[in-house]
Design a protein around this motif. Sequence first.
Motif, mmCIF file in Angstrom:
data_model
loop_
_atom_site.group_PDB
_atom_site.id
_atom_site.type_symbol
_atom_site.label_atom_id
_atom_site.label_comp_id
_atom_site.label_asym_id
_atom_site.label_seq_id
_atom_site.Cartn_x
_atom_site.Cartn_y
_atom_site.Cartn_z
ATOM 1 N N GLU A 52 1.264 -2.192 -6.745
ATOM 2 C CA GLU A 52 -0.081 -2.439 -7.272
ATOM 3 C C GLU A 52 -0.273 -3.913 -7.617
ATOM 4 O OE1 GLU A 52 -0.461 2.077 -9.161
ATOM 5 O OE2 GLU A 52 0.017 0.369 -10.458
ATOM 6 N N TRP B 66 -6.292 -3.427 -9.646
ATOM 7 C CA TRP B 66 -4.871 -3.197 -9.346
ATOM 8 C C TRP B 66 -3.986 -3.607 -10.523
ATOM 9 C CZ3 TRP B 66 -3.696 0.139 -5.972
ATOM 10 C CH2 TRP B 66 -4.392 0.271 -4.783
ATOM 11 N N ALA C 254 0.886 3.795 -3.155
ATOM 12 C CA ALA C 254 0.535 5.194 -2.923
ATOM 13 C C ALA C 254 1.505 6.135 -3.626
ATOM 14 C CB ALA C 254 0.514 5.493 -1.426
ATOM 15 N N GLN C 255 2.709 5.617 -3.931
ATOM 16 C CA GLN C 255 3.698 6.411 -4.655
ATOM 17 C C GLN C 255 3.695 6.085 -6.146
ATOM 18 O OE1 GLN C 255 7.546 7.233 -2.660
ATOM 19 N NE2 GLN C 255 6.972 5.602 -1.240
ATOM 20 N N GLU D 272 0.833 -1.212 0.000
ATOM 21 C CA GLU D 272 0.000 0.000 0.000
ATOM 22 C C GLU D 272 0.863 1.257 0.000
ATOM 23 O OE1 GLU D 272 -2.570 -0.548 3.365
ATOM 24 O OE2 GLU D 272 -4.120 -1.582 2.187
ATOM 25 N N LYS D 273 1.956 1.216 0.759
ATOM 26 C CA LYS D 273 2.865 2.361 0.785
ATOM 27 C C LYS D 273 3.510 2.578 -0.587
ATOM 28 C CE LYS D 273 4.044 2.790 5.663
ATOM 29 N NZ LYS D 273 3.616 4.200 5.713
#
Length: 286
Positions: free
Chosen positions: A216, A237, A209-210, A205-206
């Motif tokens: 993904e 995703w 998020a970037q 998730e981190k």
Amino acid sequence: MSKKIFFLILTGSLLFFLTACEKEKAKEIVSEKEGVEYYQRGEYKKALPLLQQAADSGNAAAHYYLGLIHLKNNHKEESGKNACNCFVKSADSGYQKAYQKSAGCYLTGTGVEQDFKSAFEWGKKAADTADEIRMDDRDRLFLALLMGGLYANGKGTLQDFSEAAKWYEKAAETGDATGQSMMAFFTYSGKGVLMNREKSRYWAEKAAAQGSPYGEVILGMLSQYRENPDIKEAINWYEKAARQDNKVAYYQLGVIYEKGLAVKKDLAKAHHYYQLAAESGRDYII
């Protein structure tokens, strides 16, 4: 000529030679010190001749700072080669700050022949002296990614996922998306660390998020292969990652359309994604 006179002449010559050497060394140290001071103030034109003078005398620190000046040149390819030439000379002479730079040069083959073994050896030396030279955060991150990649791929050393995970975790903890993606993969697969799907989701998730396609993809796999699969979420995703030309995402979408998982079976679409996966050059995170 008496032995006493010969000894006096010899001693005088030796003292003259040593004095001359000390004077030259003093000049070299002064020019290097002044050159570094100008470099740190951003006065590169003034720093260059002083550092060059010291480098010509074999000063290892001067070679290192000359390399940094070359990196600021606008001619990227030429400046990279010149910089690496300086970094390697500096590292070969034992200047510790140049170890990490030399590792990068050998990794990419910039200014030197690409050599993963040399990249690993210089990287290891850099790691051993990182605290001693107070390596900055940017260089520590580069070193973590370099060592993680070499261990993960078995380049320049034996493949060791456990060591790779240690290095990638260092990168992940700084907020680096590649490190986070790799930790998501390791904790998902159990390579090098214990399998832990919660930790895998945390890192994925981190990374996602970037905008990391690898984060993904892992989120897609976590959705697809959990106890109660959510294929639509997985597709979402995978499609995000596929828009970034991710090979694994293409393949997973091919499988979903070939088998008709939560979508209408579509062999033409499956073939399309398999073909994209085969043609994609982006195999790995590293």
